[in-house]
Write a protein that holds these residues in place. Structure first.
Motif, PDB file in Angstrom:
ATOM      1  N   CYS A  83      75.939   7.846  -9.778  1.00 46.56           N
ATOM      2  CA  CYS A  83      75.681   6.972  -8.151  1.00 46.56           C
ATOM      3  C   CYS A  83      74.264   6.692  -8.401  1.00 46.56           C
ATOM      4  O   CYS A  83      74.142   6.638  -9.228  1.00 46.56           O
ATOM      5  CB  CYS A  83      75.152   9.301  -7.101  1.00 46.56           C
ATOM      6  SG  CYS A  83      76.957   9.767  -7.114  1.00 46.56           S
ATOM      7  N   PRO A 113      71.522   9.511   1.626  1.00 46.13           N
ATOM      8  CA  PRO A 113      71.983  10.989   0.997  1.00 46.13           C
ATOM      9  C   PRO A 113      71.123  10.205  -0.052  1.00 46.13           C
ATOM     10  O   PRO A 113      71.264   9.245  -0.253  1.00 46.13           O
ATOM     11  CB  PRO A 113      72.759  10.657   1.288  1.00 46.13           C
ATOM     12  CG  PRO A 113      74.200   9.472   1.506  1.00 46.13           C
ATOM     13  CD  PRO A 113      73.357   9.121   2.246  1.00 46.13           C
ATOM     14  N   TYR A 116      74.445   7.876  -3.856  1.00 41.25           N
ATOM     15  CA  TYR A 116      75.760   7.750  -2.926  1.00 41.25           C
ATOM     16  C   TYR A 116      76.470   6.491  -4.005  1.00 41.25           C
ATOM     17  O   TYR A 116      75.954   5.792  -5.384  1.00 41.25           O
ATOM     18  CB  TYR A 116      75.046   6.970  -1.962  1.00 41.25           C
ATOM     19  CG  TYR A 116      74.673   5.724  -2.301  1.00 41.25           C
ATOM     20  CD1 TYR A 116      73.500   6.070  -1.941  1.00 41.25           C
ATOM     21  CD2 TYR A 116      74.931   4.351  -1.847  1.00 41.25           C
ATOM     22  CE1 TYR A 116      71.982   5.313  -2.401  1.00 41.25           C
ATOM     23  CE2 TYR A 116      74.138   3.796  -2.207  1.00 41.25           C
ATOM     24  CZ  TYR A 116      72.853   3.967  -2.335  1.00 41.25           C
ATOM     25  OH  TYR A 116      72.052   2.970  -2.769  1.00 41.25           O
ATOM     26  N   ASP A 117      77.647   6.315  -4.193  1.00 46.07           N
ATOM     27  CA  ASP A 117      78.482   5.176  -4.429  1.00 46.07           C
ATOM     28  C   ASP A 117      78.516   5.515  -6.455  1.00 46.07           C
ATOM     29  O   ASP A 117      78.085   4.983  -6.821  1.00 46.07           O
ATOM     30  CB  ASP A 117      77.838   3.368  -4.400  1.00 46.07           C
ATOM     31  CG  ASP A 117      78.582   3.427  -3.763  1.00 46.07           C
ATOM     32  OD1 ASP A 117      79.081   3.974  -2.302  1.00 46.07           O
ATOM     33  OD2 ASP A 117      78.301   2.148  -2.975  1.00 46.07           O
ATOM     34  N   GLU A 135      81.852   9.475  -3.290  1.00 41.41           N
ATOM     35  CA  GLU A 135      80.977   8.860  -1.122  1.00 41.41           C
ATOM     36  C   GLU A 135      79.530   9.074  -1.917  1.00 41.41           C
ATOM     37  O   GLU A 135      78.952   8.270  -1.082  1.00 41.41           O
ATOM     38  CB  GLU A 135      81.561   9.291  -0.599  1.00 41.41           C
ATOM     39  CG  GLU A 135      81.229   9.444   0.813  1.00 41.41           C
ATOM     40  CD  GLU A 135      81.806   6.988   1.325  1.00 41.41           C
ATOM     41  OE1 GLU A 135      83.258   7.205   1.560  1.00 41.41           O
ATOM     42  OE2 GLU A 135      80.875   6.637   2.073  1.00 41.41           O
ATOM     43  N   ARG A 136      79.151  10.069  -2.045  1.00 37.62           N
ATOM     44  CA  ARG A 136      77.731  10.563  -1.486  1.00 37.62           C
ATOM     45  C   ARG A 136      77.559  11.687  -2.590  1.00 37.62           C
ATOM     46  O   ARG A 136      78.826  12.721  -2.470  1.00 37.62           O
ATOM     47  CB  ARG A 136      77.697  10.788  -0.251  1.00 37.62           C
ATOM     48  CG  ARG A 136      78.572  11.545   0.651  1.00 37.62           C
ATOM     49  CD  ARG A 136      77.986  11.679   2.297  1.00 37.62           C
ATOM     50  NE  ARG A 136      76.928  12.548   2.900  1.00 37.62           N
ATOM     51  CZ  ARG A 136      75.992  11.492   3.334  1.00 37.62           C
ATOM     52  NH1 ARG A 136      76.670  10.814   4.193  1.00 37.62           N
ATOM     53  NH2 ARG A 136      75.295  12.435   4.030  1.00 37.62           N
ATOM     54  N   HIS A 138      74.222  14.666  -0.752  1.00 34.34           N
ATOM     55  CA  HIS A 138      73.341  14.979  -0.267  1.00 34.34           C
ATOM     56  C   HIS A 138      72.800  16.073  -0.642  1.00 34.34           C
ATOM     57  O   HIS A 138      73.333  17.361  -0.448  1.00 34.34           O
ATOM     58  CB  HIS A 138      73.823  14.606   1.155  1.00 34.34           C
ATOM     59  CG  HIS A 138      74.553  15.339   1.682  1.00 34.34           C
ATOM     60  ND1 HIS A 138      76.084  14.641   2.030  1.00 34.34           N
ATOM     61  CD2 HIS A 138      74.439  16.547   1.971  1.00 34.34           C
ATOM     62  CE1 HIS A 138      76.037  16.014   2.822  1.00 34.34           C
ATOM     63  NE2 HIS A 138      75.441  16.879   2.614  1.00 34.34           N
TER      64      HIS A 138
END
Ligand code: ADP
Ligand code: MG
Length: 504
Positions: A83, A113, A116-117, A135-136, A138
């Motif tokens: 990420c 968050p 991410y990615d 996606e994330r 958190h």
């Protein structure tokens, strides 16, 4: 008992018409010493409501403080999932009332968050690799634990009363959310299981979570929808909550695919809702309706300063990342020279570490595999435990194998010696000595036993002289008996032929 009244469509048939789309929300409990926003101990299994501070309970006037280790663990998870790490991010209040969250809101992250990615390459059982986009990930806090008493199902329905334990309230969590996963087709249930297994393995390998699903350290919500084959617009999803074993994740996805197909084939609309998973029937039942716009009235948490991550800090953490589990497996397979099937069996048996340690202690890769996958696994099965739970040390295996190679004992006796080791009788060499188990291959002792056997079986001797060499087998039994099973069968055969002047 929860039963489904909906008609299902057989899995294979469903997949002839529809493409499944998956999405996973995996909650990981971090194993920090203290909680996310207070210095209450983060310990599993303590007396209920003993590890609780006013911060965990959200009492008026308290001030939470972010746990730096929890932030570091979250960054480590983000990095391991490839990420991006946010330069700054903050916390938000997710407002809702439930008795397991006495603050009336959960402190979580919303728009920004910490990670991410990303993506995770997930290896399926046959070795195919499937990339799952993240996606994330958190940071947030866990809720307390409710126990519903008096009913038969353990659910709130039908219960007489409920107990609440706030020890878990405020335990640091990282929630990892995937992007919608398309293209898994028939392998969707298998991918679901492999993805959750891979996440669990990563957080365990990082050392940031105890990663025990049976304790709820890793919990999965599984989103499933179907769209007609070839369509590009996703169908309506259901979200099966808290599917807390790998097998259950696989089964829940499979069931939801069959159920969604049933709803669609009946010309009805899938309801966007949460679903409860029932392990006993391997089915789901409706939970609560849930729209994408559920209004939790998120707002920035005013009592916490933003988290700022410097490049140096992130690089320092990146340097702490252990070798990723998938890469480690690839490396070990090559180093040990196992075939695909041999290596897969070892991985599935959970014996990579045990075999690695045994090789490090001096055994060859083949010998280490032979013992762990063979005799030790067999003994473990009989004892209803894991092979590693038996307590066989790498040193024991190396020593046993040394005795075999020195022809002091044979394989069969080595297996007996192992049982004596486990019974606490000493080291293999001590046991062989104490119990007089060394193989008899000293020819004079053997020779005497062979001559005795030949003398009592003249008919057998005649057959051997006639060229029927397989008759030697009849002599081996009495010789073994005379030497208490410690004769070397090959040597017995050689000596018999030698005595009769026959070329072997
Ligand atoms: P919520 O917590 O409200 O359910 P999240 O965004 O945290 O929302 O998680 C939703 C999950 O469902 C994500 O993994 C997302 O990729 C996935 N998802 C979104 N739409 C679909 C869909 N139509 N079918 C299957 N999964 C979906
Ligand atoms: Mg969510």
């Amino acid at each position: 008992m929860a039963a489904t009244t909906e008609s299902l469509v057989d899995f294979d048939e469903a997949l002839e018409k529809y493409d499944p789309v998956l999405g996973f929300e995996v909650h990981v409990e971090l194993n920090t010493k203290t909680k996310m926003f207070s210095d209450a101990p983060n310990v599993f299994g303590d007396e209920p409501n003993t590890n609780v501070t006013p911060v965990c309970l959200g009492l008026p006037g308290v001030l939470p403080v972010v746990n730096k280790t929890a932030v570091e663990y979250s960054i480590l998870i983000g990095l391991a999932l490839n990420c991006k790490i946010a330069e700054t991010c903050g916390f938000a209040r997710k407002n809702y009332f439930y008795p397991d969250t006495p603050k009336n809101f959960q402190t979580s992250q919303y728009e920004d968050p910490i990670a991410y990615d990303g993506y995770l390459d997930v290896e399926l059982e046959d070795g195919e690799v499937f990339r799952v986009e993240i996606e994330r990930a958190h940071m947030e806090e866990d809720a307390g634990k409710l126990t519903h008493m008096g009913g038969s199902t353990g659910r709130i329905q039908g219960a007489d009363f409920s107990l609440v334990d706030y020890n878990r309230a405020g335990v640091p969590l990282v929630e990892i959310v995937t992007k919608p996963i398309v293209g898994a087709g028939k392998r969707a249930p298998e991918l679901a299981k492999a993805y959750v297994a891979a996440v669990r393995e990563i957080v365990k390998n990082l050392g940031v979570s105890d990663a025990k699903m049976e304790r709820g350290n890793v919990r999965c919500d599984a989103n499933v929808s179907l769209m007609p084959k070839g369509a590009d617009k996703f169908g309506t999803r259901s979200e099966t909550k808290n599917v807390n074993s790998l097998r259950a994740v696989e089964h829940a996805v499979r069931f939801e695919i069959e159920r969604h197909a049933g709803v669609l084939e009946a010309g009805q609309k899938v309801v966007q809702e949460t679903r409860h998973w029932h392990e006993d029937t391997r089915t789901t039942t409706a939970g609560r309706p849930k729209s994408d716009a559920d209004d939790y009235r998120y707002f920035p948490e005013p009592d916490l300063v933003p988290v700022v991550t410097t490049a140096e800090w992130i690089e320092e953490l990146r340097a702490r990342l252990p070798e990723p589990p998938a890469e480690r497996r690839k490396r070990l397979k090559a180093e040990w020279g196992y075939s695909d099937a041999e290596f897969r069996d070892v991985v599935n048996a959970g014996l990579l570490d045990a075999i690695g340690e045994t090789i490090a202690a001096g055994a060859s890769a083949a010998v280490a595999r032979k013992w762990w996958m063979g005799e030790i696994s067999r003994l473990a099965k009989n004892a209803d435990t894991d092979p590693e739970g038996l307590g066989v040390t790498p040193a024991t295996i190396v020593e046993l194998n040394g005795l075999i190679e020195a022809k002091k004992i044979n394989d069969k006796i080595a297996r007996q010696v192992l049982e004596f080791v486990l019974a606490g009788e000493g080291t293999p060499a001590e046991i062989v000595q104490k119990r007089g188990l060394a193989v008899v291959n000293d020819d004079s002792a053997l020779g005497a036993a062979i001559e005795d056997a030949m003398a009592t079986m003249p008919d057998v001797v005649a057959k051997i002289k006639d060229g029927k060499l397989q008759a030697i087998g009849a002599l081996i039994g009495p010789v073994m008996k005379a030497t208490r099973g410690q004769a070397d069968a090959g040597r017995v055969r050689e000596l018999v032929l030698e005595k009769l002047g026959i070329e072997g």
